[in-house]
Design a protein around this motif. Structure first.
Motif, PDB file in Angstrom:
ATOM      1  N   LEU B  76       0.829  -1.202   0.000  1.00 35.20           N
ATOM      2  CA  LEU B  76       0.000   0.000   0.000  1.00 35.20           C
ATOM      3  C   LEU B  76       0.863   1.252   0.000  1.00 35.20           C
ATOM      4  O   LEU B  76       0.384   2.345  -0.297  1.00 35.20           O
ATOM      5  N   TRP B  77       2.151   1.098   0.319  1.00 32.31           N
ATOM      6  CA  TRP B  77       3.037   2.265   0.268  1.00 32.31           C
ATOM      7  C   TRP B  77       3.214   2.777  -1.156  1.00 32.31           C
ATOM      8  O   TRP B  77       3.558   3.941  -1.353  1.00 32.31           O
ATOM      9  N   PHE B  78       2.990   1.936  -2.150  1.00 35.50           N
ATOM     10  CA  PHE B  78       3.105   2.434  -3.527  1.00 35.50           C
ATOM     11  C   PHE B  78       2.047   3.503  -3.823  1.00 35.50           C
ATOM     12  O   PHE B  78       2.404   4.628  -4.186  1.00 35.50           O
ATOM     13  N   PRO B  79       0.728   3.195  -3.687  1.00 38.68           N
ATOM     14  CA  PRO B  79      -0.236   4.272  -3.947  1.00 38.68           C
ATOM     15  C   PRO B  79      -0.062   5.464  -3.014  1.00 38.68           C
ATOM     16  O   PRO B  79      -0.212   6.615  -3.446  1.00 38.68           O
ATOM     17  N   VAL B  80       0.275   5.198  -1.745  1.00 41.60           N
ATOM     18  CA  VAL B  80       0.493   6.317  -0.826  1.00 41.60           C
ATOM     19  C   VAL B  80       1.656   7.174  -1.332  1.00 41.60           C
ATOM     20  O   VAL B  80       1.570   8.401  -1.395  1.00 41.60           O
ATOM     21  N   GLY B  81       2.733   6.510  -1.759  1.00 44.39           N
ATOM     22  CA  GLY B  81       3.904   7.246  -2.249  1.00 44.39           C
ATOM     23  C   GLY B  81       3.607   8.021  -3.516  1.00 44.39           C
ATOM     24  O   GLY B  81       4.020   9.180  -3.654  1.00 44.39           O
ATOM     25  N   TYR B  82       2.868   7.412  -4.447  1.00 42.58           N
ATOM     26  CA  TYR B  82       2.540   8.122  -5.686  1.00 42.58           C
ATOM     27  C   TYR B  82       1.736   9.383  -5.386  1.00 42.58           C
ATOM     28  O   TYR B  82       1.816  10.366  -6.107  1.00 42.58           O
ATOM     29  N   THR B  83       0.906   9.349  -4.324  1.00 42.72           N
ATOM     30  CA  THR B  83       0.111  10.530  -3.975  1.00 42.72           C
ATOM     31  C   THR B  83       0.943  11.553  -3.206  1.00 42.72           C
ATOM     32  O   THR B  83       0.930  12.743  -3.522  1.00 42.72           O
ATOM     33  N   LEU B 237      10.964   6.876  -0.063  1.00 41.46           N
ATOM     34  CA  LEU B 237      11.831   7.970  -0.479  1.00 41.46           C
ATOM     35  C   LEU B 237      11.767   8.173  -1.994  1.00 41.46           C
ATOM     36  O   LEU B 237      11.687   9.308  -2.480  1.00 41.46           O
ATOM     37  N   ALA B 238      11.804   7.069  -2.749  1.00 39.69           N
ATOM     38  CA  ALA B 238      11.792   7.177  -4.219  1.00 39.69           C
ATOM     39  C   ALA B 238      10.514   7.830  -4.716  1.00 39.69           C
ATOM     40  O   ALA B 238      10.554   8.740  -5.547  1.00 39.69           O
ATOM     41  N   THR B 239       9.361   7.387  -4.204  1.00 39.92           N
ATOM     42  CA  THR B 239       8.101   7.914  -4.724  1.00 39.92           C
ATOM     43  C   THR B 239       7.845   9.336  -4.216  1.00 39.92           C
ATOM     44  O   THR B 239       7.364  10.179  -4.963  1.00 39.92           O
ATOM     45  N   ALA B 397      13.031   6.239  -8.630  1.00 42.75           N
ATOM     46  CA  ALA B 397      14.287   6.286  -7.875  1.00 42.75           C
ATOM     47  C   ALA B 397      15.337   7.102  -8.625  1.00 42.75           C
ATOM     48  O   ALA B 397      16.062   7.903  -8.023  1.00 42.75           O
ATOM     49  N   VAL B 398      15.423   6.918  -9.944  1.00 43.78           N
ATOM     50  CA  VAL B 398      16.406   7.687 -10.716  1.00 43.78           C
ATOM     51  C   VAL B 398      16.029   9.168 -10.704  1.00 43.78           C
ATOM     52  O   VAL B 398      16.889  10.041 -10.512  1.00 43.78           O
ATOM     53  N   ALA B 399      14.738   9.472 -10.871  1.00 40.99           N
ATOM     54  CA  ALA B 399      14.307  10.872 -10.844  1.00 40.99           C
ATOM     55  C   ALA B 399      14.599  11.502  -9.487  1.00 40.99           C
ATOM     56  O   ALA B 399      15.062  12.647  -9.405  1.00 40.99           O
ATOM     57  N   ASP B 454      17.804  -3.428  -5.741  1.00 39.36           N
ATOM     58  CA  ASP B 454      16.379  -3.466  -6.084  1.00 39.36           C
ATOM     59  C   ASP B 454      15.705  -2.132  -5.823  1.00 39.36           C
ATOM     60  O   ASP B 454      14.879  -1.680  -6.605  1.00 39.36           O
ATOM     61  N   GLN B 455      15.982  -1.554  -4.693  1.00 40.60           N
ATOM     62  CA  GLN B 455      15.373  -0.283  -4.283  1.00 40.60           C
ATOM     63  C   GLN B 455      16.501   0.663  -3.901  1.00 40.60           C
ATOM     64  O   GLN B 455      16.804   0.856  -2.723  1.00 40.60           O
ATOM     65  N   PRO B 456      17.156   1.290  -4.873  1.00 42.59           N
ATOM     66  CA  PRO B 456      18.377   2.040  -4.580  1.00 42.59           C
ATOM     67  C   PRO B 456      18.161   3.413  -3.938  1.00 42.59           C
ATOM     68  O   PRO B 456      19.098   3.992  -3.395  1.00 42.59           O
ATOM     69  N   ALA B 457      16.913   3.935  -3.969  1.00 43.05           N
ATOM     70  CA  ALA B 457      16.713   5.342  -3.599  1.00 43.05           C
ATOM     71  C   ALA B 457      17.259   5.685  -2.218  1.00 43.05           C
ATOM     72  O   ALA B 457      17.802   6.768  -2.018  1.00 43.05           O
ATOM     73  N   ALA B 458      17.146   4.770  -1.262  1.00 42.06           N
ATOM     74  CA  ALA B 458      17.520   5.099   0.118  1.00 42.06           C
ATOM     75  C   ALA B 458      18.986   5.504   0.224  1.00 42.06           C
ATOM     76  O   ALA B 458      19.353   6.256   1.122  1.00 42.06           O
TER      77      ALA B 458
END
Lengths: 114, 500
Positions: B76-83, B237-239, B397-399, B454-458
């Motif tokens: 659920l962190w994906f939709p929360v993060g996108y918002t 962090l990424a989203t 993450a790249v952005a 896998d999740q480099p943003a951090a």
């Protein structure tokens, strides 16, 4: 005469809009203060969101009972992350926009009056 | 695979409508100034609908439900993060970015720091992030058509690539705010109506229990997901920080007349996104009851498409399946065309435009469109099938590791230098893209190193910010002279109207 005084005197007749536009010492000082006010507001909102967001997983980690708790048959994690966060986000955004606009109109008043 | 052709007809209808309006619709608005003219006749609600319509991609429409089905509540962190990404964008960059007058991210880099070399680095990054984001749109189209008809997965990718390529190259799509706005409402209807009916059916069936085990427990690592805590924070962090740096987001903001209107439009966007994101997880959860066999397979991303047919039989199920199929294709097409326009614009103006070999502006834009669409299309064919929402998060993450530091420091920190910003783009972009390339080419990896890749943003986001600050402070004698003027432009309230 101190340059600030000189700037203030010339400004008093024609409004300081020109100072802001031409980046005189007075104009830059005023705009820097607006920028810092807006930055403080932005940081406040981001920190507020950050604390909540960092906090939610921590609560789940530290208090497993919360992870398993149910309200009306639904687990608390689902209720918070699936539904409740969204009105909270919109509320924070609305409060931010109101404050940011208020800061700007206070600045405009200051510029047009002085 | 369903027995009915109705969903396929619904997809064809969406494709044809998009194609026709995109190709033969209003052709006038090609330049940025036309955009401004158009913006005055567009209300904030329509504009916000268009922004949301372009933003809600394959990852939102299909990917979230698939992830929830397989891995449970942490997703659920994906939709929360996108918002929340839009909230962060609103608070930190929206109004100043609009006032900067920048139409693309390279424009902003040049406006703020006045360096052609920085502009070039930013252009390359726009193209790479855009490709990374297009990849899952093509893959999503492939698995959708496969689920509906059993066609091989390249067919769907070809359909989207051709429609988007032709409409963008002929110059229509971008201008048509009302089409994008319509596609938001189509997507909202296509996800919310079936979701509500499915929940009703679930209650009528006596509300069967979703799943045993830890599927519903936060941070349990359900579904074989290791290091759930690190990954959760990294996704967050990424989203949160990546949204502002997506190539197709900034262009849409240009349709607002000024900074103040931009803020208000973003506020409406947040409401529209919130309304949408409540629904996709419902499909993932009900999928545990009705289609548990999809969990953990590459077909998990099709749960949104298959669930209505599984729960409701007969024409009713067919009608709902057609609706979700139409919504899914609206998602692929709107996001893919928005991205393709942004990439093609940067390719033709900043990269192909450096020599005369590629001809005039219109011809360059067409070559740019071709390159913009073909590269991710080929990547979609050869890359391993990752979860849609995971791939999109790599683009975030790249952005977040490149344009977020450029925008945030550029807007709020007068001591940023060209070298500081360039170093941040190179270091942040290099490390995040390196991780992405490794995962796409040789992944998935295991262990903690696997989680870091896998999740480099951090780690890449702090690295990029740190680089920008340290290098800027070490080159403090080279703060651009125009910084003060740029700051006035970014932060002076619109009502002041400094051009008078």
């Amino acid at each position: 005469m101190h340059p600030r005084t000189a700037a203030a005197r010339t400004a008093s007749r024609r409004g300081v809009r020109r100072d802001v536009r031409d980046q005189t010492e007075l104009g830059v000082t005023m705009l820097t203060s607006l920028r810092r006010t807006q930055l403080r507001l932005a940081v406040l909102v981001v920190l507020g969101v950050g604390v909540v967001v960092v906090g939610i997983p921590l609560v789940f980690l530290e208090f497993p009972a919360v992870s398993h708790a149910r309200v009306g048959g639904l687990a608390v994690g689902w209720i918070i992350l699936g539904v409740l966060v969204f009105p909270a986000i919109c509320g924070a955004a609305l409060a931010y926009v109101r404050h940011a606009e208020r800061n700007e109109s206070a600045f405009v008043d200051l510029v047009e009056r002085s | 695979m369903t027995e009915s052709w109705w969903p396929v007809l619904a997809v064809i209808a969406v494709v044809v409508v998009t194609f026709v309006i995109g190709t033969f619709g209003v052709r006038v608005s090609r330049t940025t100034s036309d955009f401004l003219v158009a913006s005055r006749s567009v209300t904030p609600l329509v504009n916000a609908s268009a922004i949301s319509g372009e933003y809600l991609s394959a990852a939102s429409f299909l990917g979230i439900a698939g992830l929830v089905l397989t891995y449970g509540v942490d997703m659920l962190w994906f939709p929360v993060g996108y918002t929340v990404g839009y909230l962060v964008l609103l608070v930190l960059v929206a109004a100043p970015l609009r006032r900067s007058g920048a139409y693309t991210l390279p424009d902003f880099a040049e406006m703020r720091l006045g360096s052609q070399r920085l502009r070039l680095i930013a252009s390359v990054l726009v193209v790479l992030i855009g490709w990374l984001y297009l990849l899952p749109q093509f893959q999503g189209a492939g698995i959708t058509l496969h689920a509906l008809t059993g066609a091989p997965s390249w067919v769907g990718a070809v359909v989207v690539a051709v429609v988007v390529g032709v409409t963008v190259a002929t110059g229509g799509m971008r201008s048509i705010t009302s089409v994008q706005a319509f596609q938001y409402w189509l997507k909202l209807a296509a996800i919310s109506i079936p979701a509500v009916l499915l929940v009703g059916a679930w209650f009528r069936h006596g509300a069967p229990v979703f799943a045993a085990g830890d599927w519903g427990t936060p941070l349990s690592g359900y579904g074989g997901r290791d290091y759930p805590v690190y990954k959760t924070y990294s996704i967050v962090l990424a989203t949160f920080l990546g949204t502002m740096g997506l190539p197709h987001v900034l262009v849409r903001f240009y349709t607002n007349p000024d900074g103040r209107a931009t803020r208000r439009t973003t506020l409406v966007v947040l409401g529209l996104l919130s309304a949408f994101y409540v629904f996709p997880p419902v499909f993932g959860a009900l999928g545990r009851v009705y289609t548990p066999e999809l969990a953990g397979t590459p077909a998990a991303d099709t749960v949104v498409l298959l669930l209505p047919g599984r729960v409701f039989g007969g024409w009713w199920g067919e009608a709902l399946s057609s609706l979700v199929a139409a919504g899914a294709f609206a998602a692929f097409l709107s996001t893919a065309s928005g991205l393709s326009v942004s990439i093609a614009g940067v390719l033709s103006h900043d990269l192909l435009g450096r020599t005369r070999r590629f001809g005039d502006g219109v011809r360059r834009f067409r070559i740019g469109t071709l390159v913009a669409v073909v590269v991710p299309f080929l990547l979609a064919l050869v890359a391993g099938q990752l979860d849609l929402a995971q791939t999109v998060t790599l683009a975030f993450a790249v952005a977040a590791s490149t344009f977020c530091p450029l925008l945030v420091l550029g807007i709020w920190w007068p001591r940023l230098t060209v070298r500081g910003a360039s170093a941040a783009l190179v270091v942040g972009g290099g490390s995040a893209l390196g991780a992405v390339a490794l995962v796409l080419a040789a992944g998935p990896f295991t262990g903690f190193v696997g989680a870091l890749l896998d999740q480099p943003a951090a780690w890449t986001v702090p690295l990029a910010f740190g680089t920008a600050v340290v290098v800027s402070l070490r080159t403090r004698d080279r703060v651009p002279r125009a910084t003060s003027a740029a700051m006035v432009r970014l932060h002076a309230p619109d009502e002041l109207d400094l051009r008078r």
